[in-house]
Each structure stands twice: as structure tokens, then as C-alpha cells.
Design a protein around this motif. Structure first.
Motif, PDB file in Angstrom:
ATOM      1  N   LEU A  30       3.113  -2.772   6.002  1.00 25.49           N
ATOM      2  CA  LEU A  30       3.323  -1.330   5.287  1.00 25.49           C
ATOM      3  C   LEU A  30       2.366  -0.267   6.205  1.00 25.49           C
ATOM      4  CD1 LEU A  30       3.381  -1.660   1.691  1.00 25.49           C
ATOM      5  CD2 LEU A  30       5.330  -1.088   3.032  1.00 25.49           C
ATOM      6  N   ASP A  52     -10.070   6.531   4.115  1.00 24.92           N
ATOM      7  CA  ASP A  52      -8.623   5.923   3.669  1.00 24.92           C
ATOM      8  C   ASP A  52      -8.625   4.437   4.504  1.00 24.92           C
ATOM      9  OD1 ASP A  52      -5.657   6.774   3.614  1.00 24.92           O
ATOM     10  OD2 ASP A  52      -5.577   5.282   4.994  1.00 24.92           O
ATOM     11  N   ALA A  53      -8.008   3.316   3.693  1.00 27.84           N
ATOM     12  CA  ALA A  53      -8.187   2.106   4.077  1.00 27.84           C
ATOM     13  C   ALA A  53      -7.921   1.839   5.548  1.00 27.84           C
ATOM     14  CB  ALA A  53      -7.321   1.039   3.092  1.00 27.84           C
ATOM     15  N   LEU A  84      -4.790 -10.208  -2.099  1.00 31.64           N
ATOM     16  CA  LEU A  84      -4.711 -10.253  -0.470  1.00 31.64           C
ATOM     17  C   LEU A  84      -5.804 -11.023   0.080  1.00 31.64           C
ATOM     18  CD1 LEU A  84      -3.595  -6.904   0.643  1.00 31.64           C
ATOM     19  CD2 LEU A  84      -2.405  -8.655   0.632  1.00 31.64           C
ATOM     20  N   ALA A  85      -7.093 -10.821  -0.701  1.00 32.33           N
ATOM     21  CA  ALA A  85      -8.118 -11.545  -0.410  1.00 32.33           C
ATOM     22  C   ALA A  85      -8.185 -13.230  -0.354  1.00 32.33           C
ATOM     23  CB  ALA A  85      -9.332 -11.261  -1.158  1.00 32.33           C
ATOM     24  N   ILE A  98       3.321  -7.501  -1.008  1.00 32.42           N
ATOM     25  CA  ILE A  98       3.319  -6.201  -1.617  1.00 32.42           C
ATOM     26  C   ILE A  98       3.262  -6.050  -2.984  1.00 32.42           C
ATOM     27  CG2 ILE A  98       4.485  -4.914   0.454  1.00 32.42           C
ATOM     28  CD1 ILE A  98       6.792  -5.021  -0.970  1.00 32.42           C
ATOM     29  N   LYS A 127      -4.708   2.871  -2.587  1.00 33.20           N
ATOM     30  CA  LYS A 127      -6.087   2.355  -2.632  1.00 33.20           C
ATOM     31  C   LYS A 127      -6.477   1.076  -1.741  1.00 33.20           C
ATOM     32  CE  LYS A 127      -6.751   3.177  -7.208  1.00 33.20           C
ATOM     33  NZ  LYS A 127      -6.733   2.315  -8.496  1.00 33.20           N
ATOM     34  N   VAL A 128      -5.660   0.547  -1.756  1.00 32.22           N
ATOM     35  CA  VAL A 128      -5.910  -0.976  -0.794  1.00 32.22           C
ATOM     36  C   VAL A 128      -5.459  -0.671   0.531  1.00 32.22           C
ATOM     37  CG1 VAL A 128      -5.609  -3.507  -0.771  1.00 32.22           C
ATOM     38  CG2 VAL A 128      -5.612  -2.177  -2.839  1.00 32.22           C
ATOM     39  N   LEU A 129      -4.279  -0.235   0.762  1.00 30.38           N
ATOM     40  CA  LEU A 129      -3.847   0.061   2.297  1.00 30.38           C
ATOM     41  C   LEU A 129      -3.699   1.419   2.959  1.00 30.38           C
ATOM     42  CD1 LEU A 129      -0.648  -2.370   1.648  1.00 30.38           C
ATOM     43  CD2 LEU A 129      -2.888  -3.136   2.473  1.00 30.38           C
ATOM     44  N   GLY A 130      -4.003   2.268   1.954  1.00 33.80           N
ATOM     45  CA  GLY A 130      -4.242   3.777   2.504  1.00 33.80           C
ATOM     46  C   GLY A 130      -2.763   4.482   2.559  1.00 33.80           C
ATOM     47  N   ILE A 131      -2.962   5.827   2.972  1.00 36.73           N
ATOM     48  CA  ILE A 131      -2.077   6.538   2.612  1.00 36.73           C
ATOM     49  C   ILE A 131      -0.692   6.681   3.156  1.00 36.73           C
ATOM     50  CG2 ILE A 131      -2.648   8.439   4.325  1.00 36.73           C
ATOM     51  CD1 ILE A 131      -1.915   9.387   0.942  1.00 36.73           C
ATOM     52  N   GLU A 132      -0.652   6.153   4.380  1.00 40.36           N
ATOM     53  CA  GLU A 132       0.574   5.802   5.283  1.00 40.36           C
ATOM     54  C   GLU A 132       1.457   4.645   4.563  1.00 40.36           C
ATOM     55  OE1 GLU A 132       2.585   6.996   7.851  1.00 40.36           O
ATOM     56  OE2 GLU A 132       1.308   8.881   7.740  1.00 40.36           O
ATOM     57  N   ALA A 133       0.586   3.631   3.944  1.00 39.50           N
ATOM     58  CA  ALA A 133       1.334   2.445   3.613  1.00 39.50           C
ATOM     59  C   ALA A 133       1.927   2.961   2.135  1.00 39.50           C
ATOM     60  CB  ALA A 133       0.399   1.338   3.093  1.00 39.50           C
TER      61      ALA A 133
END
Lengths: 78, 381
Positions: free
Chosen positions: A10, A43-44, B250-251, B261, B270-276
Motif C-alpha cells: 500500500l 508518519d510511519a 504485521l509483527a 491489509i 496509524k501503522v502505514l502512513g498517510i499515502e497508504a
């Protein structure tokens, strides 16, 4: 456990613009850093890039319509 | 294709999108000469520029119409419709509303867990893994509660078969429960767990509340995953779950952390960021649109998703989200709760520059879209 989330499908590729690239980018598009879309400093996806507020992050999205599309976000302090 | 032609193709990279270049590369004959290729590319460029959205086009309005109109065709009563024997999922209009509103607590959080080999192909290993991640509470292992009023003890009998299925015994349970019930004594007596009161003033009522409390103690698994279901997807097996906990899943080393997903946008953020999160919004909405057999161009969904994540956090299309970010007071007031916005604006002495559509409609001025957008400058001589 330190998980490298950037391998996740993603997340598109994030990279930080160098100072020279940053200046060229702002001049080319005649744009102010403030007018760019934002990304939070914690951001992660960009933690490994160690960004500072005001940096510009280049994002190479895989797009269904355009193959790859390039997007820019400015780093802001939460 | 020769190097010269390849070079020519690449020189168009800043003017044409990559997908168009790829298509040209695939479809022209390999023997094409440079002039002809140049001609093809120039034609493409003209067609591409003509297809671009014109400056001043009100894309947001077009997106709203294009998503909204087919939306009326969607079956409204699909609150809990799901596939055959799969985990129940919200679909249809309620799901689209949920995603676009960026709700914090969604109705049916769900995960698709992809696994590494050998877990993705070996059914036995997969089942074992699925059993270990399912959140199991103390309550499920209990076969009998016994509240003894004379001795002031709570005795609990456990279901031995269930324990064996889960590779646990009464000592393991004792170990997990003990740190959670510091105010009581706990002991094992003839395969029973016995709770007693510490001190004398405590009432029997406390034992009763204790009973209710320990029902919810997590014995094993991952918090939130209330239901797990292994299913076959093509060549491999994946685990569908009701409930979502992306970070912890995921861990795990068994999990393929590149494809797993969740359908909870806030969790993805929270885990993968804004683009995800942006990609998640697009995927989730488009999944519903496709499942209803509707035809909405994905660009409209992309536009809305881009707007929702523009300021670095996920904002819903609600009066608390993207609408509250509008610069104009009148535009905000025209959406929902007009008085609140007008009063606050008056208190703060806000200025409305009338740069957008709604406020100009209100005061009967041309709106800055289409031909209303450019201003004219005349050189006076």
C-alpha cells in the motif's frame, strides 16, 4: 520489533528531496512550501528518511490511470 | 526496438504519462523508424492534452455527481450482506458513507492476512496459526461457575477438552489470570480454580464483580481478532478475520507483511502512513462500487481520497473534517449548522474573501469556475 513497513504494497516509494532538488522543484512549479499537501513528521512511511519540518517528500505512486504518478508533500510538525 | 527509438520515447516522459508510453512501446512495430515514431508520439501528445481537464473545470462537482448518481442505484439494505460463509462485511452505500466520513469506529473491521510459506500452502499449519491468533477470552474455557456464600469463595471449573484443543492446561490459565486479580487469593484445588477474599471486610458482592471481570481476560491470541477464517485465494490460503489489529499482526513472523491489509482506514493511517491510507480509501470505495456492478471512473474516487488526506491526516467529508478546513465562512455555514459557524466567525472577526463558489452564489456574483475564473487585463494606451 522494528518492522519495515515501507515494503508494504500500500505504501508507494517515498524519498526526500535534496536541497538542490528542493530549490529546483519550488522554482519550476513557482510554488510555496506552504501550498503543498502535507505529511506529518512522524508518519510511519517516512520515519526512516529522518525528515525535518519544511522538507519536501517525493512520492512515486503506482497509479491505475497513469502508470506512475509523482506527488509531493511538505513535512510539517504534528 | 533500437536505442535511438527508446531514447526518443523517454524524451517524452515529462509530457506523457508512463502508461501511455508503455502502450506506445508495446504496440508500434519493432522496425519503426524514428520519424514515424516521432509522428506517433506527437499525435499521442495532442490527444493527451485534449483529454486533460481544462483549467477552471469544477472537478469536485463532477466527482460528486459521478459518485452520487450511481450511488442512488445501490441497494440500501445491504447492511450485513456477505459472501458464502465468509466473515460478515458492511458493503453497499453504508460502507461508502463510512469510508468517506472517515469514521473512527467502523461497523465491521476486517483483515486479510497473507502468510509466508509454508503457512500459505500447508492446511494443517495454517489452521494451527489461525487458532493461535484468535482472541480467546477466559469465559470461553469455563464450563461452570460456583459462588460459595458460606466459604466466601468463587470456584471455577474449566472445560478440559477445549483446553486440550488449545494446548493449554489449568496451570497456564492460573498463570495468566493471577496478575489480573491482585485483590483476591487464587489457588488450584482438584482441577478447579478457587478465588478467595483477602482481608475480612470485603463483601461477597466483590466476588461477583470479580467473576464478571475475569470473563473478559484475554487468555491467548491477538487483541481484537474475534473471528478467524482460513479461505483459499487462488493458489494459496489467506486468513480472513473479523476485528482488526494491523500493528500486532504485521509483527508476526508467519505473516507476509507486504500484503496483509485491514479495512480500517484509521488503522492503516496509524501503522502505514498517510499515502497508504489514501490508497486504502480508493481500494475500499472502489471495491464496493465494483461489487455493485456500477461504473464509476476511478479518477473521481482518487480526487476525493486526495482531498481527504491533503493535510497529512485522514479527514472525513463531514462538517468536522474537510468542510471545516474551507477558507470561507459562508461556504462552511452553507453546509451544516449555519448559525454556529456564523456566530464563531463574528466572534473572531473573520474575513471572507469570496474566492470560492458557494459564497459567490449567495451574493449573486459570477462564480470563479470555467469562464468565470480568469480575470481580464487590458493595456490602456
Amino acid at each position: 520489533m522494528a518492522l519495515d513497513v515501507n515494503k508494504h504494497q500500500l505504501i508507494p516509494k517515498h524519498s526526500k528531496l535534496t536541497d538542490a532538488e528542493r530549490k529546483k522543484f519550488l522554482d519550476d512549479y513557482k510554488i510555496d512550501v506552504k501550498s503543498l499537501p502535507k505529511i506529518l513528521i512522524d508518519d510511519a512511511a517516512i520515519i526512516t528518511l529522518k525528515p525535518k519540518a519544511g522538507d519536501i517528500i517525493k512520492i512515486e505512486r503506482k497509479s491505475e490511470t497513469a502508470g506512475t504518478s509523482v506527488y509531493y508533500r511538505a513535512v510539517i510538525d504534528g | 526496438m533500437k536505442a535511438d527509438q527508446e531514447k526518443l520515447l523517454n524524451s517524452y516522459a515529462d509530457r506523457l504519462p508512463l502508461s501511455v508510453l508503455d502502450e506506445v512501446r508495446e504496440n508500434v512495430p519493432a522496425t519503426i523508424n524514428k520519424e514515424k515514431l516521432q509522428g506517433v508520439l506527437d499525435k499521442c501528445l495532442i490527444a493527451y492534452n485534449n483529454a486533460k481537464v481544462h483549467p477552471g473545470e469544477c472537478v469536485g462537482l463532477v466527482a460528486a455527481e459521478s459518485i452520487g448518481e450511481p450511488g442512488t442505484q445501490m441497494t440500501l439494505n445491504t447492511f450485513h450482506l456477505a459472501g458464502v460463509a465468509e466473515v460478515q462485511v458492511t458493503t453497499g452505500l453504508p460502507r461508502i458513507i463510512e469510508v468517506f466520513d472517515a469514521r473512527k469506529a467502523i461497523k465491521t473491521p476486517m483483515m486479510e492476512i497473507y502468510l509466508n510459506k509454508p503457512y500459505s500452502t500447508d492446511v494443517e499449519k495454517l489452521r494451527k496459526f489461525a487458532a493461535t491468533i484468535k482472541e480467546t477470552k477466559f469465559e470461553e474455557f469455563v464450563s461452570e461457575y460456583n459462588l460459595n456464600i458460606f466459604e466466601q469463595t468463587l470456584t471455577i471449573k474449566l472445560n478440559d477438552e477445549l483446553l486440550k484443543d488449545n494446548d493449554l492446561d489449568i496451570k497456564d490459565i492460573h498463570k495468566i489470570i493471577k496478575p489480573k486479580v491482585k485483590a483476591f487469593t487464587i489457588a488450584i484445588k482438584d482441577e478447579l480454580i478457587v478465588f478467595g477474599l483477602k482481608g475480612k471486610q470485603d463483601e461477597i458482592k466483590d466476588l461477583y464483580t470479580l467473576k464478571e471481570k475475569i470473563k473478559d481476560v484475554k487468555i491467548k491470541g491477538i487483541k481484537g481478532l474475534v473471528q478467524v477464517l482460513p479461505v483459499k485465494r487462488g493458489e494459496e490460503y489467506v486468513v480472513l478475520t473479523a476485528g482488526s489489529n494491523l500493528k500486532d499482526v504485521l509483527a508476526l513472523s508467519e505473516v507476509d507483511s507486504t500484503r496483509t491489509i485491514s479495512n480500517d482506514i484509521h488503522e492503516i493511517y496509524k501503522v502505514l502512513g498517510i499515502e497508504a491510507a489514501r490508497q486504502g480509501i480508493i481500494d475500499e470505495v472502489y471495491k464496493v462500487v465494483e461489487s455493485q456492478g456500477l461504473n464509476v471512473n476511478i479518477r473521481h474516487v482518487m480526487l476525493v481520497a486526495d482531498l481527504m488526506v491533503a493535510n497529512g491526516t485522514v479527514k472525513g467529508v463531514t462538517r468536522y473534517g474537510v468542510v471545516s478546513e474551507k477558507a470561507s465562512v459562508l461556504a462552511r455555514a452553507s453546509f451544516e449548522t449555519p448559525l454556529k459557524h456564523l456566530f464563531n466567525a463574528a466572534l473572531e472577526g473573520e474575513v471572507d474573501n469570496l474566492t470560492s463558489v458557494v459564497e459567490n452564489v449567495m451574493i449573486n456574483q459570477p462564480v470563479p469556475i470555467g469562464t468565470g475564473l480568469p480575470g481580464l487585463i487590458t493595456k490602456m494606451k
